[in-house]
Design an enzyme around this catalytic site. Structure first.
Site, short mmCIF file in Angstrom:
data_model
loop_
_atom_site.label_atom_id
_atom_site.label_comp_id
_atom_site.label_asym_id
_atom_site.label_seq_id
_atom_site.Cartn_x
_atom_site.Cartn_y
_atom_site.Cartn_z
N GLU A 172 -6.53 4.25 8.35
CA GLU A 172 -6.36 5.70 8.12
C GLU A 172 -7.63 6.31 7.54
O GLU A 172 -7.96 7.46 7.82
CB GLU A 172 -5.14 5.95 7.21
CG GLU A 172 -3.84 5.74 7.96
CD GLU A 172 -2.66 5.28 7.11
OE1 GLU A 172 -2.71 5.39 5.87
OE2 GLU A 172 -1.68 4.80 7.72
N SER A 180 3.66 -2.76 10.25
CA SER A 180 5.12 -2.76 10.40
C SER A 180 5.77 -4.07 9.97
O SER A 180 6.70 -4.55 10.61
CB SER A 180 5.50 -2.40 11.84
OG SER A 180 5.02 -1.11 12.16
N LYS A 196 0.08 4.29 -0.14
CA LYS A 196 -0.55 5.47 0.50
C LYS A 196 -0.32 6.70 -0.38
O LYS A 196 -0.32 6.58 -1.61
CB LYS A 196 0.01 5.65 1.91
CG LYS A 196 -0.05 4.36 2.73
CD LYS A 196 0.19 4.59 4.19
CE LYS A 196 0.21 3.24 4.89
NZ LYS A 196 0.23 3.35 6.33
N ASN A 226 0.86 -1.18 0.00
CA ASN A 226 0.00 0.00 0.00
C ASN A 226 0.90 1.23 0.00
O ASN A 226 1.54 1.53 1.00
CB ASN A 226 -0.88 -0.04 1.26
CG ASN A 226 -1.70 1.23 1.46
OD1 ASN A 226 -1.79 2.06 0.55
ND2 ASN A 226 -2.28 1.38 2.64
N GLY A 263 2.59 1.63 10.90
CA GLY A 263 3.54 2.74 10.78
C GLY A 263 4.24 3.06 12.09
O GLY A 263 4.90 4.11 12.19
N GLU A 305 -5.23 -5.60 10.56
CA GLU A 305 -4.20 -4.59 10.79
C GLU A 305 -4.45 -3.92 12.14
O GLU A 305 -5.25 -2.97 12.22
CB GLU A 305 -4.24 -3.53 9.68
CG GLU A 305 -3.98 -4.07 8.31
CD GLU A 305 -3.35 -3.01 7.40
OE1 GLU A 305 -2.26 -3.26 6.89
OE2 GLU A 305 -3.94 -1.94 7.24
N HIS A 351 -9.34 0.91 5.31
CA HIS A 351 -8.03 1.05 5.96
C HIS A 351 -8.19 1.92 7.21
O HIS A 351 -8.99 2.85 7.22
CB HIS A 351 -7.03 1.67 4.99
CG HIS A 351 -5.63 1.63 5.50
ND1 HIS A 351 -5.15 2.56 6.39
CD2 HIS A 351 -4.62 0.76 5.27
CE1 HIS A 351 -3.89 2.26 6.68
NE2 HIS A 351 -3.54 1.17 6.01
#
Ligand code: PEP
Length: 254
Positions: free
Chosen positions: A99, A217, A13, A11, A177, A171, A97
């Protein structure tokens, strides 16, 4: 016995440009010429999709979008629809996702609409679910995941459409991240929970066929151990998918 071919997905992003993506795709394409043990997917930002589609050519790299709108067309300034990403060459789309959920306030209700539209259009959804740090620390991991799955896959459940190509990505929000990875045993426990959820809500054949990815990660140093777990069928990689050599190391984990 049903085999689930691992999927290694990157991904990107809101990163990369024409030059960098050209280099990255070339490295990945060369890195998998003699290696077909896994499926490989990249999810570039919308504007790079046509460029990446051209670069991919006949290589086995799959192309996904990072999001789409739940309507087919209309007055939704700034949005991109399912037919648009399909026309640009995407076979997959990442939905829900964390985010999108946290920064753009997307709810599981909206994600459910997107998932069912994607399936109707023949685009394979990669549905992301995961608990926050607060939820994990409060012992609410499974409850949080159940809520997200119940609502995000409601239409598929109502349609009694098991759609085995749908992919689920676990996730944990606290691992995205942050450099913190869930321990392989911790991830496996959740993957088993998700597979049981699929069995309960669809059927056992579907549960054995659906691929469940881990994300958070992932790097060359932890991918093999994660992938050694029986219910981890691949990884969704953010930061480490932006560097060709690193991503190829992840792809060739075994
Ligand atoms: C992600 O954004 O899906 C992700 C897993 O990011 P990272 O690998 O950088 O933690």
């Amino acid at each position: 016995m049903i085999e689930r071919k691992p999927l290694i997905a990157g991904n990107w992003k809101m990163n990369m440009n024409v030059n960098d993506s050209t280099e990255l795709i070339n490295i990945i394409a060369n890195g998998i010429v003699d290696y077909d043990r896994v499926d490989v997917l990249v999810a570039p930002p919308f504007t790079l999709i046509p460029h990446v589609k051209q670069l991919i050519g006949n290589s086995r790299i799959l192309l996904g979008a990072q999001n789409m709108h739940s309507e087919i067309s209309g007055a939704y300034t700034g949005e991109i629809s399912g037919p648009m990403i399909k026309e640009s060459g995407c076979s997959h789309v990442i939905l829900g996702h964390s985010e999108r959920r946290s920064l753009f306030k997307e709810t599981s209700y909206e994600i459910n609409l997107k998932v069912s539209v994607a399936v109707k259009l023949g685009i394979i959804p990669i549905l992301c679910v995961g608990e926050s740090l607060d939820q994990r620390e409060a012992g609410q991991t499974f409850e949080a995941l159940k809520d997200q799955l119940d609502v995000s896959l409601k239409n598929l459940r109502d349609m009694k459409n098991p759609d085995i190509s749908t992919i689920i990505a676990y996730e944990p929000v606290w691992a995205i991240g942050t450099g913190k990875t869930a321990a392989p045993e911790q991830a496996e426990e959740v993957h088993q929970f998700i597979r049981k959820w699929i069995e309960k809500n669809f059927d056992s054949v579907t549960a054995r066929q659906v691929r469940i990815l881990y994300g958070g990660s992932v790097k060359p140093g932890n991918v093999s151990e994660l992938m050694s777990k029986p219910d981890i069928d691949g990884v969704l990689v953010g930061g480490a998918s932006l560097k060709g050599d690193t991503f190829v190391q992840i792809i060739r984990y075994s």
